[in-house]
Design a protein around this motif. Sequence first.
Motif, PDB file in Angstrom:
ATOM      1  N   UNK A   5      56.998  45.317 -18.628  1.00  0.00           N
ATOM      2  CA  UNK A   5      58.821  44.865 -18.693  1.00  0.00           C
ATOM      3  C   UNK A   5      58.862  43.368 -19.215  1.00  0.00           C
ATOM      4  N   UNK A   6      57.553  43.162 -18.045  1.00  0.00           N
ATOM      5  CA  UNK A   6      57.704  41.461 -18.203  1.00  0.00           C
ATOM      6  C   UNK A   6      56.915  41.110 -19.925  1.00  0.00           C
ATOM      7  N   UNK A   7      56.064  41.759 -19.735  1.00  0.00           N
ATOM      8  CA  UNK A   7      55.449  41.258 -21.475  1.00  0.00           C
ATOM      9  C   UNK A   7      56.391  41.087 -22.531  1.00  0.00           C
ATOM     10  N   UNK A   8      57.208  42.174 -22.389  1.00  0.00           N
ATOM     11  CA  UNK A   8      58.150  42.651 -23.571  1.00  0.00           C
ATOM     12  C   UNK A   8      59.657  41.705 -24.013  1.00  0.00           C
ATOM     13  N   UNK A   9      59.821  41.547 -22.392  1.00  0.00           N
ATOM     14  CA  UNK A   9      60.789  39.607 -21.621  1.00  0.00           C
ATOM     15  C   UNK A   9      60.350  38.899 -22.852  1.00  0.00           C
ATOM     16  N   UNK A  10      59.244  39.487 -22.504  1.00  0.00           N
ATOM     17  CA  UNK A  10      58.742  37.209 -22.828  1.00  0.00           C
ATOM     18  C   UNK A  10      58.496  37.512 -24.670  1.00  0.00           C
ATOM     19  N   UNK A  11      58.279  39.038 -24.672  1.00  0.00           N
ATOM     20  CA  UNK A  11      58.157  38.638 -26.663  1.00  0.00           C
ATOM     21  C   UNK A  11      59.499  38.192 -27.158  1.00  0.00           C
ATOM     22  N   UNK A  12      60.438  39.206 -26.582  1.00  0.00           N
ATOM     23  CA  UNK A  12      61.614  38.937 -27.292  1.00  0.00           C
ATOM     24  C   UNK A  12      61.906  37.602 -27.099  1.00  0.00           C
ATOM     25  N   UNK A  13      62.243  36.303 -25.912  1.00  0.00           N
ATOM     26  CA  UNK A  13      62.519  35.455 -25.707  1.00  0.00           C
ATOM     27  C   UNK A  13      61.624  34.621 -26.606  1.00  0.00           C
ATOM     28  N   UNK A  14      60.454  35.177 -26.978  1.00  0.00           N
ATOM     29  CA  UNK A  14      59.920  34.133 -28.380  1.00  0.00           C
ATOM     30  C   UNK A  14      59.513  34.405 -29.415  1.00  0.00           C
ATOM     31  N   UNK A  15      60.451  35.373 -29.675  1.00  0.00           N
ATOM     32  CA  UNK A  15      61.375  35.579 -31.616  1.00  0.00           C
ATOM     33  C   UNK A  15      59.957  36.743 -31.782  1.00  0.00           C
ATOM     34  N   UNK A  16      59.116  36.795 -30.947  1.00  0.00           N
ATOM     35  CA  UNK A  16      57.858  38.292 -31.522  1.00  0.00           C
ATOM     36  C   UNK A  16      58.447  38.890 -31.799  1.00  0.00           C
ATOM     37  N   UNK A  17      59.060  39.619 -31.534  1.00  0.00           N
ATOM     38  CA  UNK A  17      60.119  40.678 -32.820  1.00  0.00           C
ATOM     39  C   UNK A  17      60.446  40.337 -34.318  1.00  0.00           C
ATOM     40  N   UNK A  18      61.026  39.455 -34.022  1.00  0.00           N
ATOM     41  CA  UNK A  18      61.237  38.611 -36.078  1.00  0.00           C
ATOM     42  C   UNK A  18      60.103  38.397 -36.717  1.00  0.00           C
ATOM     43  N   UNK A  19      58.738  38.297 -36.055  1.00  0.00           N
ATOM     44  CA  UNK A  19      57.684  37.362 -36.314  1.00  0.00           C
ATOM     45  C   UNK A  19      56.668  39.410 -37.265  1.00  0.00           C
ATOM     46  N   UNK A  20      57.054  39.737 -35.970  1.00  0.00           N
ATOM     47  CA  UNK A  20      56.487  41.632 -36.826  1.00  0.00           C
ATOM     48  C   UNK A  20      57.165  41.860 -38.074  1.00  0.00           C
ATOM     49  N   UNK A  21      58.483  41.670 -37.750  1.00  0.00           N
ATOM     50  CA  UNK A  21      59.106  42.675 -38.489  1.00  0.00           C
ATOM     51  C   UNK A  21      58.758  41.627 -40.041  1.00  0.00           C
ATOM     52  N   UNK A  22      58.733  40.542 -39.868  1.00  0.00           N
ATOM     53  CA  UNK A  22      58.285  39.972 -40.954  1.00  0.00           C
ATOM     54  C   UNK A  22      57.356  40.296 -41.860  1.00  0.00           C
ATOM     55  N   UNK A  23      56.040  40.275 -41.260  1.00  0.00           N
ATOM     56  CA  UNK A  23      55.259  40.786 -41.701  1.00  0.00           C
ATOM     57  C   UNK A  23      54.740  42.499 -41.445  1.00  0.00           C
TER      58      UNK A  23
END
Length: 49
Positions: free
Chosen positions: A19-37
């Motif tokens: 859960x902590x890693x998921x929150x960290x990824x969302x807060x650092x916009x990693x989901x956007x980077x993965x989506x763009x890739x």
Amino acid sequence: MRKVSTIWTLRAVFFVLAGAFIVYGVLSNEHYEVFMKAIMICLECIGIG
């Protein structure tokens, strides 16, 4: 009985850690980077990008 308690403790720790890693990824916009890739890979596969 001790082994069962240890297993549940480990599960709880890993669940909180995940859960902590998921929150960290969302807060650092990693989901956007993965989506763009993913979009770029799909466009390259069909020959547009």
